[in-house]
Design a protein around this motif. Structure first.
Motif, short mmCIF file in Angstrom:
data_model
loop_
_atom_site.label_atom_id
_atom_site.label_comp_id
_atom_site.label_asym_id
_atom_site.label_seq_id
_atom_site.Cartn_x
_atom_site.Cartn_y
_atom_site.Cartn_z
N LEU A 229 42.70 -48.71 29.23
CA LEU A 229 41.50 -48.10 29.81
C LEU A 229 41.90 -47.07 30.87
O LEU A 229 41.10 -46.73 31.74
CB LEU A 229 40.60 -49.16 30.45
N ALA A 230 43.12 -46.56 30.77
CA ALA A 230 43.63 -45.65 31.81
C ALA A 230 43.81 -44.23 31.32
O ALA A 230 43.81 -43.30 32.12
CB ALA A 230 44.97 -46.17 32.34
N SER A 231 43.97 -44.02 30.03
CA SER A 231 44.28 -42.68 29.53
C SER A 231 43.02 -41.83 29.44
O SER A 231 41.90 -42.29 29.65
CB SER A 231 44.94 -42.76 28.16
N ASN A 232 43.23 -40.54 29.08
CA ASN A 232 42.12 -39.61 28.89
C ASN A 232 41.79 -39.40 27.41
O ASN A 232 41.09 -38.44 27.06
CB ASN A 232 42.46 -38.26 29.51
N ASP A 233 42.29 -40.26 26.56
CA ASP A 233 42.10 -40.13 25.12
C ASP A 233 40.71 -40.65 24.75
O ASP A 233 40.55 -41.67 24.08
CB ASP A 233 43.20 -40.91 24.40
N TYR A 234 39.67 -39.92 25.17
CA TYR A 234 38.31 -40.42 25.14
C TYR A 234 37.83 -40.84 23.75
O TYR A 234 37.08 -41.81 23.62
CB TYR A 234 37.35 -39.37 25.69
N LEU A 235 38.23 -40.12 22.73
CA LEU A 235 37.76 -40.43 21.38
C LEU A 235 38.82 -41.13 20.53
O LEU A 235 38.59 -41.39 19.35
CB LEU A 235 37.29 -39.15 20.68
N GLY A 236 39.98 -41.39 21.13
CA GLY A 236 41.05 -42.05 20.40
C GLY A 236 41.69 -41.17 19.34
O GLY A 236 42.31 -41.68 18.40
N LEU A 237 41.58 -39.86 19.49
CA LEU A 237 42.09 -38.95 18.46
C LEU A 237 43.57 -38.65 18.58
O LEU A 237 44.16 -38.11 17.64
CB LEU A 237 41.30 -37.64 18.50
N SER A 238 44.19 -38.98 19.70
CA SER A 238 45.60 -38.60 19.87
C SER A 238 46.50 -39.29 18.84
O SER A 238 47.58 -38.79 18.53
CB SER A 238 46.09 -38.92 21.29
N ARG A 239 46.05 -40.44 18.33
CA ARG A 239 46.82 -41.15 17.31
C ARG A 239 46.13 -41.13 15.94
O ARG A 239 46.53 -41.86 15.03
CB ARG A 239 47.07 -42.60 17.75
N ASP A 240 45.13 -40.29 15.81
CA ASP A 240 44.43 -40.18 14.53
C ASP A 240 45.35 -39.52 13.50
O ASP A 240 45.98 -38.49 13.77
CB ASP A 240 43.16 -39.34 14.72
N SER A 241 45.44 -40.10 12.33
CA SER A 241 46.37 -39.61 11.31
C SER A 241 46.05 -38.18 10.87
O SER A 241 46.94 -37.43 10.45
CB SER A 241 46.35 -40.53 10.09
N ARG A 242 44.79 -37.78 11.01
CA ARG A 242 44.42 -36.42 10.61
C ARG A 242 45.01 -35.39 11.58
O ARG A 242 45.41 -34.30 11.17
CB ARG A 242 42.89 -36.29 10.55
N LEU A 243 45.07 -35.75 12.87
CA LEU A 243 45.68 -34.85 13.85
C LEU A 243 47.19 -34.80 13.69
O LEU A 243 47.79 -33.72 13.76
CB LEU A 243 45.32 -35.28 15.27
N THR A 244 47.80 -35.95 13.50
CA THR A 244 49.26 -35.95 13.37
C THR A 244 49.69 -35.23 12.11
O THR A 244 50.71 -34.53 12.10
CB THR A 244 49.80 -37.39 13.39
N ALA A 245 48.91 -35.34 11.04
CA ALA A 245 49.23 -34.61 9.81
C ALA A 245 49.12 -33.10 10.03
O ALA A 245 49.97 -32.33 9.55
CB ALA A 245 48.30 -35.05 8.68
N ALA A 246 48.10 -32.68 10.76
CA ALA A 246 47.94 -31.25 11.05
C ALA A 246 49.10 -30.74 11.91
O ALA A 246 49.61 -29.63 11.70
CB ALA A 246 46.61 -31.01 11.76
N ALA A 247 49.52 -31.56 12.87
CA ALA A 247 50.64 -31.18 13.74
C ALA A 247 51.93 -31.04 12.95
O ALA A 247 52.70 -30.09 13.12
CB ALA A 247 50.80 -32.19 14.87
N VAL A 248 52.18 -32.01 12.08
CA VAL A 248 53.41 -31.98 11.26
C VAL A 248 53.41 -30.75 10.36
O VAL A 248 54.42 -30.04 10.23
CB VAL A 248 53.53 -33.26 10.43
N ALA A 249 52.28 -30.46 9.74
CA ALA A 249 52.19 -29.30 8.86
C ALA A 249 52.45 -28.00 9.64
O ALA A 249 53.10 -27.08 9.13
CB ALA A 249 50.82 -29.25 8.19
#
Length: 405
Positions: free
Chosen positions: A50-70
């Motif tokens: 409950l300390a981070s700023n990851d408000y929507l939990g997207l920092s570990r969302d597979s769709r974001l990590t896939a976009a970053a890798v690409a």
């Protein structure tokens, strides 16, 4: 005369070393020492964050990590240059397009951090002929930007429209910028954007709104400016961070096409900084698409925030961050440590991050947490606070009105 270098390169650093140690001693004595070591990684999967700023939990969302890798595979690990040299990549242009789609802005310019976006906009709009009117509780990056802008600065009382109007009405400068946040994460309240925009229009001034805590949270995720019907207003400028609700890294200024062109040519943190890494740009762009397509994320966040506030017995903040005032910085630090030992990570606001008397625990209700996790966290928080000295209960902890000071 020929000058010789001392035999030891550290021979003349004694006074500086002593000064650094004296400052460290003062911080330790006042309970203000901070450490930047890795935290939480060793507890992955076991700690409730409950300390981070990851408000929507997207920092570990597979769709974001896939976009970053690409993006890394296509463009490499870094942008390699400033945006005005060879650093502008298709990933940056795509991100700016998606930010405009999400927020309704006419144009966007991406910086390598939200801090630099604030430095860039106030540095470019500021100067001796521009009065900066700052709400008393704006972020440190805006305070620093105002100091560096060479502008005359007036600080007005927090959320005081009459004070803002007095400053606008009495100014002698040809230009003025009113600087606010849409959602204030420490106090948990929001700016009256419609009234502020009307005042700025009346007195021919810009309204600069920092949406660091608003985008992804307010207005079905599109931000408080959009919710207020001000998206695209020519005198309203928005700054944003991409490292909170968007789960990536970077910052942006959103406004008119003319403003974007002005920034490209005058904003020093844009011109003289290497562009945002393509992985971060691609991840943020994907997050902007997800937030626009899935407004239920913001709804889930708001539901979790309401649950946490209600079960902890505190006043409901309008943002993702709920907070519990503490009597002293030491009390806040001790409570945060006890909660960590119990398996819950919470933030801890204390001087110099906040003024004296505003120390508090910071609780982030993320969209990806379950109702059961909110209940579990609230039970632990209440137990820890009940162990705290009675003065904290009097100061506002566990009080329905304790979130507003």
């Amino acid at each position: 005369m020929r000058h010789t270098v001392a035999e030891s390169p550290t021979a003349n650093t004694g006074a500086m070393d002593a000064w650094l140690q004296s400052r460290a001693n003062v911080r330790e004595r006042r309970g203000l020492t901070r450490r930047a070591g890795a935290s939480g990684c060793e507890d992955a999967g076991t700690m409730l964050d409950l300390a981070s700023n990851d408000y929507l939990g997207l920092s570990r969302d597979s769709r974001l990590t896939a976009a970053a890798v690409a993006a890394v595979e296509q463009f490499g690990s870094g942008a390699r240059a400033s945006r005005v040299v060879t650093g502008t990549l298709p990933a940056h242009e795509f991100l700016e397009e998606k930010l405009c789609t999400l927020t309704g802005a006419a144009s966007a310019l991406v910086f390598s951090s939200g801090y630099l976006a604030n430095l860039g906009i106030l540095g470019s709009l500021g100067g001796p002929g521009t009065l900066l009117i700052l709400d008393a509780h704006v972020h440190a990056s805006l305070l620093d930007a105002a100091r560096l802008s060479r502008s005359p600065v007036v600080t007005v009382s927090h959320s005081d429209l009459e004070d803002v109007e007095r400053a606008l009405k009495s100014r002698s400068q040809p230009r003025a910028v009113v600087v606010v946040e849409s959602l204030y994460s420490v106090l948990g309240d929001s700016a009256n954007l419609m009234e502020l925009a009307a005042l700025c229009a009346m007195y021919d001034a810009w309204l600069l709104v920092d949406e660091a805590h608003g985008i992804g949270v307010a207005g079905s995720g599109r931000g408080a400016v959009h919710a207020a019907g001000l998206a695209g207003a020519p005198h309203v400028v928005v700054t944003a961070t991409l490292s909170k609700a968007l789960g990536a890294q970077g910052g942006a200024v959103l406004g008119s096409a003319a403003l974007r062109d002005h920034l490209v040519n005058t904003a020093r943190p844009f011109i003289f900084d290497t562009a945002l890494a393509p992985a971060s740009a691609a991840a943020a762009a994907r997050a902007a698409q997800i937030i626009a397509a899935e407004p239920e994320l913001a709804t889930r966040l708001q539901d979790n925030a309401a649950t946490l506030a209600d079960l902890c017995g505190i006043g409901r903040s309008q943002g993702a961050v709920q907070s519990i005032p503490m009597a002293t910085a030491d009390d806040a630090v001790a409570a945060a440590a006890r909660l960590r030992a119990a398996g819950v990570l919470v933030g801890c606001f204390r001087p110099p991050s906040v003024p004296d008397g505003v120390s508090r625990l910071r609780l982030t209700a993320r969209a990806d947490l379950t109702h059961g996790q909110m209940v579990h966290a609230a039970r632990l928080i209440r137990a820890v606070l009940q162990e705290q000295p009675a003065r904290n209960l009097e100061h506002g902890g566990m009080s329905r009105n304790g979130n507003n000071i």
